[in-house]
Write a protein that holds these residues in place. Structure first.
Motif, PDB file in Angstrom:
ATOM      1  N   ARG A 199     -50.411 -28.594  25.265  1.00  0.00           N
ATOM      2  CA  ARG A 199     -49.981 -29.929  25.677  1.00  0.00           C
ATOM      3  C   ARG A 199     -48.453 -30.059  25.651  1.00  0.00           C
ATOM      4  O   ARG A 199     -47.888 -30.925  26.317  1.00  0.00           O
ATOM      5  N   TYR A 200     -47.793 -29.187  24.858  1.00  0.00           N
ATOM      6  CA  TYR A 200     -46.360 -29.277  24.684  1.00  0.00           C
ATOM      7  C   TYR A 200     -45.613 -28.181  25.445  1.00  0.00           C
ATOM      8  O   TYR A 200     -44.563 -27.692  25.015  1.00  0.00           O
ATOM      9  N   ASP A 201     -46.123 -27.833  26.584  1.00  0.00           N
ATOM     10  CA  ASP A 201     -45.451 -26.894  27.498  1.00  0.00           C
ATOM     11  C   ASP A 201     -45.120 -25.554  26.833  1.00  0.00           C
ATOM     12  O   ASP A 201     -44.049 -24.960  27.069  1.00  0.00           O
ATOM     13  N   GLY A 202     -46.002 -25.108  25.968  1.00  0.00           N
ATOM     14  CA  GLY A 202     -45.828 -23.795  25.359  1.00  0.00           C
ATOM     15  C   GLY A 202     -45.010 -23.768  24.088  1.00  0.00           C
ATOM     16  O   GLY A 202     -44.830 -22.691  23.491  1.00  0.00           O
ATOM     17  N   VAL A 203     -44.505 -24.902  23.643  1.00  0.00           N
ATOM     18  CA  VAL A 203     -43.786 -24.943  22.364  1.00  0.00           C
ATOM     19  C   VAL A 203     -44.837 -24.897  21.257  1.00  0.00           C
ATOM     20  O   VAL A 203     -45.666 -25.816  21.144  1.00  0.00           O
TER      21      VAL A 203
ATOM     22  N   THR B  48     -40.550 -37.091  24.491  1.00  0.00           N
ATOM     23  CA  THR B  48     -41.467 -36.227  25.258  1.00  0.00           C
ATOM     24  C   THR B  48     -41.393 -34.816  24.657  1.00  0.00           C
ATOM     25  O   THR B  48     -40.616 -34.548  23.730  1.00  0.00           O
ATOM     26  N   SER B  49     -42.177 -33.915  25.221  1.00  0.00           N
ATOM     27  CA  SER B  49     -42.162 -32.527  24.714  1.00  0.00           C
ATOM     28  C   SER B  49     -40.792 -31.880  24.902  1.00  0.00           C
ATOM     29  O   SER B  49     -40.456 -30.914  24.212  1.00  0.00           O
ATOM     30  N   ASP B  50     -39.973 -32.418  25.805  1.00  0.00           N
ATOM     31  CA  ASP B  50     -38.627 -31.872  25.985  1.00  0.00           C
ATOM     32  C   ASP B  50     -37.750 -32.097  24.767  1.00  0.00           C
ATOM     33  O   ASP B  50     -36.735 -31.401  24.575  1.00  0.00           O
ATOM     34  N   ASP B  51     -38.121 -33.074  23.949  1.00  0.00           N
ATOM     35  CA  ASP B  51     -37.327 -33.399  22.764  1.00  0.00           C
ATOM     36  C   ASP B  51     -37.685 -32.532  21.558  1.00  0.00           C
ATOM     37  O   ASP B  51     -37.010 -32.612  20.520  1.00  0.00           O
ATOM     38  N   LEU B  52     -38.692 -31.747  21.688  1.00  0.00           N
ATOM     39  CA  LEU B  52     -39.092 -30.883  20.578  1.00  0.00           C
ATOM     40  C   LEU B  52     -38.042 -29.800  20.340  1.00  0.00           C
ATOM     41  O   LEU B  52     -37.508 -29.233  21.298  1.00  0.00           O
TER      42      LEU B  52
ATOM     43  N   ARG C  53     -36.528 -26.162  19.669  1.00  0.00           N
ATOM     44  CA  ARG C  53     -36.970 -24.830  20.064  1.00  0.00           C
ATOM     45  C   ARG C  53     -36.448 -23.775  19.078  1.00  0.00           C
ATOM     46  O   ARG C  53     -35.584 -24.041  18.259  1.00  0.00           O
ATOM     47  N   GLY C  54     -36.997 -22.570  19.199  1.00  0.00           N
ATOM     48  CA  GLY C  54     -36.492 -21.432  18.446  1.00  0.00           C
ATOM     49  C   GLY C  54     -37.191 -21.173  17.126  1.00  0.00           C
ATOM     50  O   GLY C  54     -36.770 -20.286  16.368  1.00  0.00           O
ATOM     51  N   TYR C  55     -38.244 -21.909  16.822  1.00  0.00           N
ATOM     52  CA  TYR C  55     -38.979 -21.708  15.574  1.00  0.00           C
ATOM     53  C   TYR C  55     -40.330 -21.047  15.866  1.00  0.00           C
ATOM     54  O   TYR C  55     -40.878 -21.172  16.971  1.00  0.00           O
ATOM     55  N   ASP C  56     -40.863 -20.386  14.842  1.00  0.00           N
ATOM     56  CA  ASP C  56     -42.171 -19.735  15.027  1.00  0.00           C
ATOM     57  C   ASP C  56     -43.263 -20.763  15.261  1.00  0.00           C
ATOM     58  O   ASP C  56     -44.194 -20.529  16.041  1.00  0.00           O
ATOM     59  N   LEU C  57     -43.147 -21.891  14.569  1.00  0.00           N
ATOM     60  CA  LEU C  57     -44.188 -22.918  14.680  1.00  0.00           C
ATOM     61  C   LEU C  57     -43.618 -24.246  14.208  1.00  0.00           C
ATOM     62  O   LEU C  57     -42.747 -24.293  13.332  1.00  0.00           O
TER      63      LEU C  57
END
Length: 290
Positions: A207-211, A258-262, A264-268
């Motif tokens: 749901r979060y574009d692969g994040v 939105t998911s764009d605000d998540l 990035r760069g972490y394992d989980l």
């Protein structure tokens, strides 16, 4: 003075010649006897020395194997216990290694003497002197350095046992930590229906574009999820493994984000709404460590 008659002169010459023959013959018999006796002694000394050297070599090999076993224990204990017990064993091993060099040289020297004894000059002209010298050398063989190595290896016993006990204690402590470690079950991938089922965390990655993200409602377990940096937790199910918590790395308002605000760069990432409020959605970063 009157001249010696020819017959008398010849008799004297014959007598002198006979004496020389007897003397030479006696010397030859004496040389044979001395050489034979020396050879017999050397053979006996070589037989005895060969057995002694072989025994010394066996003892050395066994001691060397004990050193290697202790060294392997030391290497395998890295990161499994405190440094004190490791340093004690390392110091004891340093002592055995210096003793090992001397003991090996001592044995090699004895083996060389045995080899040289096989090529000793056995001619009668030497009257057995080389054999006697070789026998003296073989009979004088001692393994003092090997004895000192045995003492040093025997001294490894205490630090080896202490290290083994320290490693065992470390494993017991890790088992205790593991029993008490926070565990989160990522039971499914999905969206609101799975979150509302309140069976554990839900994988929202699709749901979060692969994040890579998992989430729980605050009331379903979110309030118990650790957010202290450095805490190690275990995930079961999807994303199985050990993770180190990096802390809350972002707060989002579910109503506007939105998911764009998540981040990035972490394992989980782990998502929950603090106190059940969608306006304070916390994002906790996780790094996989095992």
């Amino acid at each position: 003075m009157p001249l010696t008659p020819p017959r008398t002169r010849r008799a004297r010459l014959l007598t002198a010649g006979a004496a020389v023959v007897v003397l030479v013959g006696g010397l030859g018999i004496g040389a044979q006897a001395a050489t034979a006796a020396a050879s017999t002694r050397l053979d006996a000394a070589a037989t005895s020395a060969a057995a002694t050297v072989a025994d010394a070599r066996d003892r050395y090999d066994a001691l060397h194997a004990e050193q290697e076993a202790a060294t392997e224990r030391l290497e395998m204990s890295e990161m499994l216990t405190d440094q004190s017990s490791r340093e004690t064993l390392a110091a004891a091993l340093d002592e055995t290694q210096s003793r090992d060099v001397s003991a090996r040289a001592e044995i090699e020297s004895a083996e060389s003497l045995l080899d040289q004894a096989n090529g000793v000059d056995g001619s009668l002209l030497t009257f057995g002197a080389p054999q006697r010298d070789a026998a003296d050398a073989l009979e004088a063989i001692e393994f003092d350095d090997l004895a000192r190595l045995e003492e040093a290896v025997a001294a490894l016993g205490e630090p080896v046992d202490a290290l083994a006990a320290a490693v065992a204690a470390w494993h017991q402590e890790q088992a205790r930590i593991e029993r008490e470690r926070y565990v989160n079950h990522v039971w499914a991938a999905g969206w609101y229906p799975e979150l509302d089922a309140c069976k554990g965390s839900v994988d929202l990655t699709a749901r979060y574009d692969g994040v890579p993200t998992i989430a729980e409602h605050w009331s379903c377990g979110g309030k118990d999820f650790p957010d202290e940096p450095g805490t190690v937790i275990r995930l079961k199910g999807q994303h199985e493994g050990l993770y180190r918590v990096e802390g809350i790395v972002k707060m989002l308002n579910q109503n506007t984000a939105t998911s764009d605000d998540l981040p990035r760069g972490y394992d989980l990432l782990y998502q929950t709404c603090q106190n059940g409020q969608s306006s304070t959605m916390s994002i906790t970063a996780l790094t996989k460590v095992g």
